[in-house]
Design a protein around this motif. Structure first.
Motif, short mmCIF file in Angstrom:
data_model
loop_
_atom_site.label_atom_id
_atom_site.label_comp_id
_atom_site.label_asym_id
_atom_site.label_seq_id
_atom_site.Cartn_x
_atom_site.Cartn_y
_atom_site.Cartn_z
N GLY A 175 60.46 5.94 -4.28
CA GLY A 175 59.44 5.93 -5.31
C GLY A 175 59.97 6.00 -6.72
O GLY A 175 59.71 5.13 -7.55
N ALA A 176 60.74 7.04 -7.02
CA ALA A 176 61.12 7.32 -8.41
C ALA A 176 62.01 6.24 -8.99
O ALA A 176 61.91 5.93 -10.18
N ILE A 177 62.90 5.65 -8.18
CA ILE A 177 63.81 4.63 -8.72
C ILE A 177 63.01 3.41 -9.20
O ILE A 177 63.24 2.89 -10.29
N ALA A 178 62.06 2.96 -8.37
CA ALA A 178 61.25 1.81 -8.77
C ALA A 178 60.44 2.13 -10.03
O ALA A 178 60.32 1.31 -10.94
N GLU A 179 59.88 3.34 -10.10
CA GLU A 179 59.12 3.72 -11.29
C GLU A 179 60.01 3.78 -12.53
O GLU A 179 59.61 3.39 -13.62
N LEU A 186 65.28 7.01 -16.63
CA LEU A 186 65.03 8.01 -15.59
C LEU A 186 63.98 8.99 -16.09
O LEU A 186 64.01 9.43 -17.23
N LEU A 187 63.05 9.33 -15.22
CA LEU A 187 62.04 10.29 -15.61
C LEU A 187 62.67 11.68 -15.73
O LEU A 187 63.58 12.02 -14.98
N PRO A 188 62.24 12.48 -16.69
CA PRO A 188 62.86 13.79 -16.88
C PRO A 188 62.67 14.70 -15.69
O PRO A 188 61.60 14.75 -15.09
N ARG A 189 63.75 15.38 -15.34
CA ARG A 189 63.78 16.38 -14.29
C ARG A 189 63.18 15.83 -13.00
O ARG A 189 63.58 14.79 -12.52
N LEU A 190 62.21 16.56 -12.41
CA LEU A 190 61.66 16.10 -11.13
C LEU A 190 60.18 15.74 -11.26
O LEU A 190 59.47 15.70 -10.26
N GLN A 191 59.72 15.43 -12.49
CA GLN A 191 58.30 15.17 -12.63
C GLN A 191 57.87 13.91 -11.88
O GLN A 191 56.72 13.76 -11.50
#
Length: 373
Positions: A175-179, A186-191
């Motif tokens: 999820g996060a990589i595609a976003e 990179l989105l900050p921290r684990l948000q």
């Protein structure tokens, strides 16, 4: 197919016009045969001079990549609509900077995150370069990247810790990589684990590379251990058959990945899906079972642009060498002779008709059951 940066720019700042001409001829030959060229700009390999100077850890790495992209777009841009900036960036970073089995052979999570951030920035630069050059020419390019996805299942479904590790892997790797590529950073921290807002700013489509499912076991609470570890398939009664590398064959997973990616609102191009095996009937069954799942996802509204099978030819499979056989066409590495496998004829029949027959059917006269594509 991918462009080999080291051929285009064998020495820093020196362009090899013969190699550039070669790729122009490739694209022209494809167009003459009504084959759509889909170009990947970075598929794991770098020029030696780039690597010697620190590769993606060098402060000017993004600028150097942008210069290369600009030269490629100048050469073949008007004849290419589909562009993939990076193939499997998370896999590249993990294998090279965490596991250390690919160049540069490092094992450092901080270095891995720094390099991934650079790749994200380089993607946004390439995105703007391609559109700036081609939009004015009426080419309407589509720019994306190829995302490797795995279906994750807890080793022990009754274990809360295994389920937590599975959730973390699923949300970060799938999820996060595609976003992050959509956002350009990179989105900050684990948000990103809690925020599911689609972002389309730097993506026109998403490429999906899908092969297998992994069973995940909890490993610990600190650092990289939070992602858990992959446990052996031998312990799972519900694990399916495997390919020659030991990866489980799990066709339902491609539909699950397509549905997850469809939440972005972007069209999806299946950029890799295939099997390494010496048993060609198994390859035909793999194609059938996965395309049936693709057809099901499409009927449920997933916007699939197309399907690219991995691969046309047997190939060099990175640190696995020449052993795994992924090709629809067999290659004799000693003589370079090629032989078309029956699985290639089977897939050709699907391409001609848009129908997915059982592997036992005559692909030239399909009147069967698997579903429309």
């Amino acid at each position: 197919f991918s462009i080999e940066w080291s051929r285009i720019e064998p020495e820093q700042g020196r362009w090899d016009e013969q190699s550039i001409s070669h790729y122009q001829q490739v694209v022209h030959a494809l167009r003459e045969r009504r084959i759509e060229p889909i170009v990947t700009l970075f598929h794991f390999t770098s020029p030696q001079w780039f690597s010697d100077q620190g590769g993606w850890r060098h402060p000017q790495a993004i600028e150097r990549f942008g210069r290369y992209v600009k030269r490629v777009v100048e050469a073949i841009g008007p004849s290419v609509r589909y562009w993939i900036t990076f193939n499997e960036p998370a896999i590249y970073v993990y294998q090279g900077y965490v596991a250390g089995v690919w160049p540069p052979g490092q094992r450092s999570w901080p270095a891995a995150f720094r390099v991934l951030e650079r790749l994200l920035h380089a993607h946004t630069i390439a995105y703007h370069l391609i559109h700036a050059r081609l939009d004015d020419q009426g080419s309407r390019p589509l720019v994306g990247f190829a995302k490797h996805m795995v279906v994750f299942t807890p080793c022990n479904p009754r274990s809360h810790k295994d389920r937590l590790a599975t959730w973390v892997r699923q949300n970060y790797f799938n999820g996060a990589i595609a976003e992050s590529f959509g956002r350009g950073h990179l989105l900050p921290r684990l948000q990103h684990l809690f925020q599911r807002t689609p972002h389309r700013r730097y993506l026109d489509f998403i490429g999906l590379n899908y092969y297998t499912r992994d069973f995940v076991h909890f490993k610990g609470w600190l650092g990289g251990k939070l992602f858990g570890e992959v446990c052996s398939l031998a312990h799972h009664r519900d694990a399916g058959p495997r390919n020659s590398l030991g990866w489980e064959i799990h066709p339902e997973g491609i539909a699950a990945c397509l549905k997850q990616l469809s939440r972005s609102g972007l069209p999806i191009l299946i950029t890799e899906n295939g099997i390494c095996t010496d048993d060609d009937p198994q390859r035909q069954q793999f194609i059938h079972d996965h395309l049936v799942q693709v057809a099901r996802a499409m009927r449920e509204g997933v916007p699939v642009l197309g399907y690219l099978h991995w691969s046309l030819l047997d190939n060099f499979e990175w640190h696995e060498g020449f052993g795994p056989r992924f090709g629809l066409v067999e290659v004799d590495y000693a003589t370079q002779a090629r032989r078309i496998r029956p699985s290639a004829e089977y897939l050709a029949g699907i391409c001609r008709t848009g129908r997915v027959p059982s592997p036992e059917a005559d692909a030239s006269s399909i009147n069967n059951t698997g579903g429309d594509l």
